[in-house]
Design an enzyme around this catalytic site. Sequence first.
Site, PDB file in Angstrom:
ATOM      1  N   ASN A   8      11.666   4.370  -7.357  1.00  0.00           N
ATOM      2  CA  ASN A   8      11.248   3.017  -7.746  1.00  0.00           C
ATOM      3  C   ASN A   8      11.656   2.798  -9.214  1.00  0.00           C
ATOM      4  O   ASN A   8      10.827   2.764 -10.123  1.00  0.00           O
ATOM      5  CB  ASN A   8       9.753   2.834  -7.543  1.00  0.00           C
ATOM      6  CG  ASN A   8       9.308   1.397  -7.683  1.00  0.00           C
ATOM      7  OD1 ASN A   8      10.053   0.536  -8.143  1.00  0.00           O
ATOM      8  ND2 ASN A   8       8.066   1.139  -7.286  1.00  0.00           N
ATOM      9  N   GLN A  56       5.154 -11.586  -7.011  1.00  0.00           N
ATOM     10  CA  GLN A  56       5.968 -10.468  -7.475  1.00  0.00           C
ATOM     11  C   GLN A  56       7.269 -10.997  -8.076  1.00  0.00           C
ATOM     12  O   GLN A  56       7.778 -12.040  -7.680  1.00  0.00           O
ATOM     13  CB  GLN A  56       6.263  -9.523  -6.316  1.00  0.00           C
ATOM     14  CG  GLN A  56       5.030  -8.803  -5.841  1.00  0.00           C
ATOM     15  CD  GLN A  56       5.296  -7.901  -4.641  1.00  0.00           C
ATOM     16  OE1 GLN A  56       6.392  -7.842  -4.112  1.00  0.00           O
ATOM     17  NE2 GLN A  56       4.259  -7.192  -4.226  1.00  0.00           N
ATOM     18  N   TYR A  83       7.330   0.752 -16.821  1.00  0.00           N
ATOM     19  CA  TYR A  83       6.334   1.599 -17.489  1.00  0.00           C
ATOM     20  C   TYR A  83       6.889   2.181 -18.784  1.00  0.00           C
ATOM     21  O   TYR A  83       6.175   2.267 -19.794  1.00  0.00           O
ATOM     22  CB  TYR A  83       5.844   2.702 -16.545  1.00  0.00           C
ATOM     23  CG  TYR A  83       5.108   2.161 -15.330  1.00  0.00           C
ATOM     24  CD1 TYR A  83       4.138   1.175 -15.458  1.00  0.00           C
ATOM     25  CD2 TYR A  83       5.392   2.620 -14.062  1.00  0.00           C
ATOM     26  CE1 TYR A  83       3.469   0.679 -14.354  1.00  0.00           C
ATOM     27  CE2 TYR A  83       4.732   2.130 -12.951  1.00  0.00           C
ATOM     28  CZ  TYR A  83       3.771   1.154 -13.104  1.00  0.00           C
ATOM     29  OH  TYR A  83       3.112   0.663 -12.005  1.00  0.00           O
ATOM     30  N   MET A 101       0.806  -1.216   0.000  1.00  0.00           N
ATOM     31  CA  MET A 101       0.000   0.000   0.000  1.00  0.00           C
ATOM     32  C   MET A 101       0.842   1.270   0.000  1.00  0.00           C
ATOM     33  O   MET A 101       0.378   2.308  -0.461  1.00  0.00           O
ATOM     34  CB  MET A 101      -0.977  -0.013   1.179  1.00  0.00           C
ATOM     35  CG  MET A 101      -2.035  -1.105   1.047  1.00  0.00           C
ATOM     36  SD  MET A 101      -2.838  -1.171  -0.584  1.00  0.00           S
ATOM     37  CE  MET A 101      -3.715   0.384  -0.605  1.00  0.00           C
TER      38      MET A 101
END
Length: 171
Positions: free
Chosen positions: A126, A93, A133, A28
């Site tokens: 990150n 993950q 992305y 989160m």
Amino acid sequence: MENNLQLRPLEKEDLDFIYKMRTNPNIMDYWFEEPYTTKEKMVKEYENALNSDSHRSFILFHSNERVGYLGLFDIDQRHRNAEFAIMFDPDHQGKGYAAPATRLTVEYGFNQLNLNKIFLYVVKHNEKAVHLYQKVGFKIEGELKEHFFVDGSYHDTLMMGLLREDYVPGK
């Protein structure tokens, strides 16, 4: 592997799976939300969302096993854009699901919802996520200084966007 990945709309039966992730601080923090919710609150949010066109939530399956949750949020029908977000169960993950799952969602947004732009926020440090992305086609559009409080401190955040005209399927 992409052939083994499938998106399915979020169902009430998936809420326990999501609850496990939504109460995990390590997950989160990168959704920029507090790892605090109740199952009852999630059920109410789910039921309220059934009548909303403002988002599309999906469960990601790999070979019939739930591995993640992702979606397009704050869908703006007039301006044809939406925010992308993704989370994976910690057990899944690092298995190479993120890029193909992102592509599946981007293609849904462009081809089914007729979106022109999909955007996201990611903390600048990150680097793995930023690289992922960019691999899909997102471009850095701006930087927000000390925008999110993650893991006890404020962090700079990148806003990234992908226009339909710039998207190359399978990239």
